[in-house]
Design a protein around this motif. Structure first.
Motif, short mmCIF file in Angstrom:
data_model
loop_
_atom_site.label_atom_id
_atom_site.label_comp_id
_atom_site.label_asym_id
_atom_site.label_seq_id
_atom_site.Cartn_x
_atom_site.Cartn_y
_atom_site.Cartn_z
N TYR A 13 -10.04 3.05 16.30
CA TYR A 13 -8.97 2.89 15.31
C TYR A 13 -8.18 4.18 15.26
N ALA A 23 -15.09 3.05 16.52
CA ALA A 23 -15.92 2.11 15.77
C ALA A 23 -17.08 1.62 16.63
N SER A 43 -24.42 0.18 7.66
CA SER A 43 -23.06 0.01 7.18
C SER A 43 -22.11 0.93 7.95
N GLY A 44 -20.98 0.38 8.34
CA GLY A 44 -19.96 1.17 9.04
C GLY A 44 -20.23 1.33 10.53
N CYS A 45 -21.17 0.55 11.09
CA CYS A 45 -21.50 0.74 12.49
C CYS A 45 -20.59 -0.06 13.41
N GLY A 46 -19.75 -0.92 12.84
CA GLY A 46 -18.80 -1.64 13.67
C GLY A 46 -19.08 -3.13 13.81
N LYS A 47 -19.85 -3.69 12.91
CA LYS A 47 -20.16 -5.12 12.98
C LYS A 47 -18.89 -5.95 12.77
N SER A 48 -18.18 -5.64 11.68
CA SER A 48 -16.94 -6.38 11.41
C SER A 48 -15.95 -6.18 12.55
N THR A 49 -15.93 -4.97 13.07
CA THR A 49 -15.01 -4.67 14.17
C THR A 49 -15.26 -5.60 15.36
N GLN A 84 -15.55 -10.80 5.43
CA GLN A 84 -16.41 -10.18 4.42
C GLN A 84 -15.71 -10.18 3.06
N GLU A 161 -21.10 -11.40 6.85
CA GLU A 161 -21.87 -11.36 5.60
C GLU A 161 -21.43 -12.45 4.64
N HIS A 194 -27.00 -8.34 6.32
CA HIS A 194 -27.84 -7.18 6.04
C HIS A 194 -29.28 -7.60 5.79
N ARG A 212 -22.74 4.21 13.95
CA ARG A 212 -21.44 4.40 14.56
C ARG A 212 -21.44 5.60 15.50
N1 LIG Z 1 -8.48 -1.00 10.15
C1 LIG Z 1 -9.20 0.13 10.30
N2 LIG Z 1 -8.57 1.32 10.46
C2 LIG Z 1 -9.28 2.44 10.62
N3 LIG Z 1 -10.60 2.51 10.64
C3 LIG Z 1 -11.30 1.38 10.50
C4 LIG Z 1 -10.63 0.13 10.31
N4 LIG Z 1 -11.57 -0.84 10.19
C5 LIG Z 1 -12.75 -0.22 10.29
N5 LIG Z 1 -12.60 1.11 10.49
C6 LIG Z 1 -13.68 2.08 10.67
O1 LIG Z 1 -14.47 1.65 11.76
C7 LIG Z 1 -15.85 1.81 11.47
C8 LIG Z 1 -16.56 0.49 11.61
O2 LIG Z 1 -16.09 -0.38 10.57
P1 LIG Z 1 -16.62 -1.86 10.37
O3 LIG Z 1 -15.88 -2.43 9.25
O4 LIG Z 1 -16.57 -2.57 11.68
O5 LIG Z 1 -18.15 -1.59 9.97
P2 LIG Z 1 -19.26 -2.63 9.48
O6 LIG Z 1 -20.41 -2.49 10.41
O7 LIG Z 1 -18.68 -3.98 9.33
O8 LIG Z 1 -19.66 -2.03 8.06
P3 LIG Z 1 -20.17 -2.82 6.74
O9 LIG Z 1 -21.58 -3.23 6.98
O10 LIG Z 1 -20.07 -1.80 5.67
O11 LIG Z 1 -19.26 -3.97 6.54
C9 LIG Z 1 -15.94 2.41 10.09
O12 LIG Z 1 -16.14 3.81 10.24
C10 LIG Z 1 -14.61 2.15 9.47
O13 LIG Z 1 -14.24 3.19 8.62
#
Ligand SMILES: Nc1ncnc2c1ncn2[C@@H]1O[C@H](COP(=O)(O)OP(=O)(O)OP(=O)(O)O)[C@@H](O)[C@H]1O
Ligand SMILES: [Mg+2]
Lengths: 260, 260
Positions: A13, A23, A43-49, A84, A161, A194, A212
């Motif tokens: 990103y 991510a 959390s924040g490891c990039g699952k949603s990504t 989410q 989630e 989770h 991450r």
């Molecule tokens: N649109 C975006 N712009 C910039 N950074 C982003 C964006 N979306 C996510 N990130 C960053 O990318 C990383 C991974 O985010 P992501 O949302 O994929 O994590 P996650 O595993 O889904 O976390 P959670 O379990 O908290 O939902 C995080 O550090 C987040 O800050």
């Protein structure tokens, strides 16, 4: 032959010039058609990504991502995502939200109503058809989001989630429903959660992600018979999977806390 | 707005007290009725204006002028606002103009308008246009640009693209801000029309007031001001009712504290 193939996938990103967030990196995952795969990780490891990349809403920075042997090129209603954050349309009623995908496909009103009623019933929101999102609880919003994603009869369902803010009873009910839908629709599911026991209970495979920049640390096959039943929760095999997965997740979690 | 009846009465206490004190001061304490005609005199004057029907053509002409300018401003403001929000090229071209002209006081442009459009209705409509255009165009731009990117992603994942995104997501999501801009402009149009009619006109409610002042008929002048106040109040009420009707889903959220 795999339905979803991610190879050395990377997503950065870009936030301004100097602030980049990696991510996910070196992310490899292969999913067969009709498989139910859960993804767990800190959390924040990039699952949603990863789900956003599969949905086609975000573009990978590097690496390969194939669906059905074709590179992902933009969103497709046959790959539905349940976000989410629900992301319901606040100006539309429950029914309006559920019907959105059908409206886009220009399906006539009467037919739309029929289909949406079926899905509203499926997620247990009969009687709330004409409510607006701000009149619903978090769990109800989540159920609307699920119904909205299902009306397009997707081949791939991406759930981020989806049961996070539900009470235990509704959660169990919807888990069973999800398994039924998955079985009937013969679709492929990627499920972020989770809850390790939820992952074990639902999945064919559970993917554990590292912290991450996220990558798949281990992919574990859950060899429990189907259909899954609630009494499996207490079986020794189930417990063993749970224990093992928890250990793997804790390793990552400890790494994270050590850094802090 | 849904205060119980007994609290609603509280709101008319202060205007009535003001009137009563004014009346007492005007009658029993020596003040020049030329400066402070007692309310009874004002209302007598107002009553006469209504009974003879003399005031209605003035109201009609003021409203016609205000409405013409307002409608032109609404059409132009919405169109230009949507274009600017749609294309960064259009934005780069239009935005400097908006930023340059916007801070100029509407009344500073009165002489220019008189030269360009004469002292008839043309210049008055142009002044109203200037007063109403900016709240509408700026709120339209801000509304569209402020739409949650994730909400657009949700719509895209359900198959919406191109013009569908505009019609089914961007515009409905921005509607609360667009309508707010249009409501602010109704107030602006009233302020501007009265002002410009005082400067140059031989009809209209602003003319009625300034004409009364020039002929030293202060009670009549105040009666005219009461009419203006009443018109402004009613217009705002009507605008609010329309806003609430259109945005039932939104106003209720803001009333309950949360925003969309
Ligand atoms: N649109 C975006 N712009 C910039 N950074 C982003 C964006 N979306 C996510 N990130 C960053 O990318 C990383 C991974 O985010 P992501 O949302 O994929 O994590 P996650 O595993 O889904 O976390 P959670 O379990 O908290 O939902 C995080 O550090 C987040 O800050
Ligand atoms: Mg997430």
């Amino acid at each position: 032959m795999y339905l979803i193939e991610a190879e050395k996938l990377k997503k950065v990103y870009a936030e301004g010039k100097s602030k980049n967030t990696i991510a996910i990196e070196d992310f490899n995952l292969k999913v067969k058609e009709r498989e139910f795969t859960s993804i767990v990780g800190p959390s924040g490891c990039g699952k949603s990504t990863f789900l956003l990349l599969v949905s086609g809403l975000e573009k990978a920075t590097a690496g390969k991502l194939y669906i059905n042997g074709q590179p992902v090129n933009g969103p497709d209603p046959l790959r539905s995502i349940v976000f989410q954050e629900y992301l319901l349309f606040p100006w539309k009623t429950v029914r309006g939200n559920v019907e959105f995908g059908l409206e886009i496909k220009r399906i006539p009103k009467k037919k739309r109503r029929e289909i949406s009623s079926a899905y509203i019933e499926l997620v247990g929101l009969e009687g709330f058809e004409n409510r607006y999102p701000h009149e619903l609880s978090g769990g109800m919003k989540q159920r609307v989001a699920i119904a909205r994603a299902l009306v397009n009869k997707p081949k791939v369902i991406l759930l981020d989630e989806p049961f996070g803010s539900l009470d235990a009873l509704t959660r169990e009910g919807l888990q069973t429903e999800l398994l039924r839908i998955w079985h009937e629709a013969k679709c492929t599911v990627l499920f972020v959660t989770h809850s390790i026991s939820e992952a074990v209970y639902l999945s064919d495979k559970v993917a554990i992600m590292s912290k991450r920049p996220g990558r798949i640390k281990e992919l574990i096959t859950i060899d429990l018979p189907r259909p899954r039943t609630k009494d499996m929760f207490v079986s020794s095999e189930f417990r063993e999977y749970e224990r093992y997965l928890k250990e793997l997740v804790w390793e990552e979690f400890n790494d994270v806390t050590n850094e802090i | 707005m849904t205060l119980p009846m007994k609290y609603k009465y509280r709101k008319i206490i202060s205007p009535i007290c003001l009137m009563v004190i004014w009346e007492i001061v005007g009658r029993f304490i020596w003040v020049d009725p030329f400066f402070f005609p007692p309310p009874s005199a004002m209302f007598k004057e107002l009553y006469a204006m209504i009974i003879t029907g003399e005031v209605f053509p003035h109201i009609a002409i003021s409203i016609t002028r205000a409405l013409s300018g307002y409608i032109l401003a609404a059409v132009a403001g919405l169109t230009i606002g949507l274009l600017v929000a749609w294309s960064s090229a259009v934005e780069d071209i239009i935005d400097p103009l908006i930023e340059l002209i916007r801070p100029i006081s509407t009344f500073a442009l009165v002489p220019v308008m008189f030269i360009w459009f004469g002292i008839g209705n043309g210049s008055k409509i142009a002044i109203i246009f200037k007063a109403c255009f900016f709240p509408i165009v700026l709120n339209t731009i801000a509304g569209i640009k402020g739409v949650d990117k994730k909400l657009i992603q949700a719509a895209r994942s359900l198959g919406a693209n191109g013009s569908q995104l505009w019609i089914k997501v961007l515009i409905p999501a921005a509607l609360p801000m667009i309508v707010t801009g249009m409501r602010i402009s109704t107030a602006m149009s009233m302020l501007a029309i009265v002002g410009v009619e005082m400067l140059a006109a031989d009809s209209g409610i602003g003319f009625l007031v300034i004409d009364a002042q020039r002929t030293f008929a202060t009670a009549r002048m105040f009666a005219g001001i009461i009419v203006i106040s009443f018109l402004g109040f009613s217009l705002d009420r009507i605008a609010r009712i329309i806003q609430n009707r259109m945005l039932a889903w939104h106003t209720e959220t803001s009333l309950s504290g949360g925003m969309v």
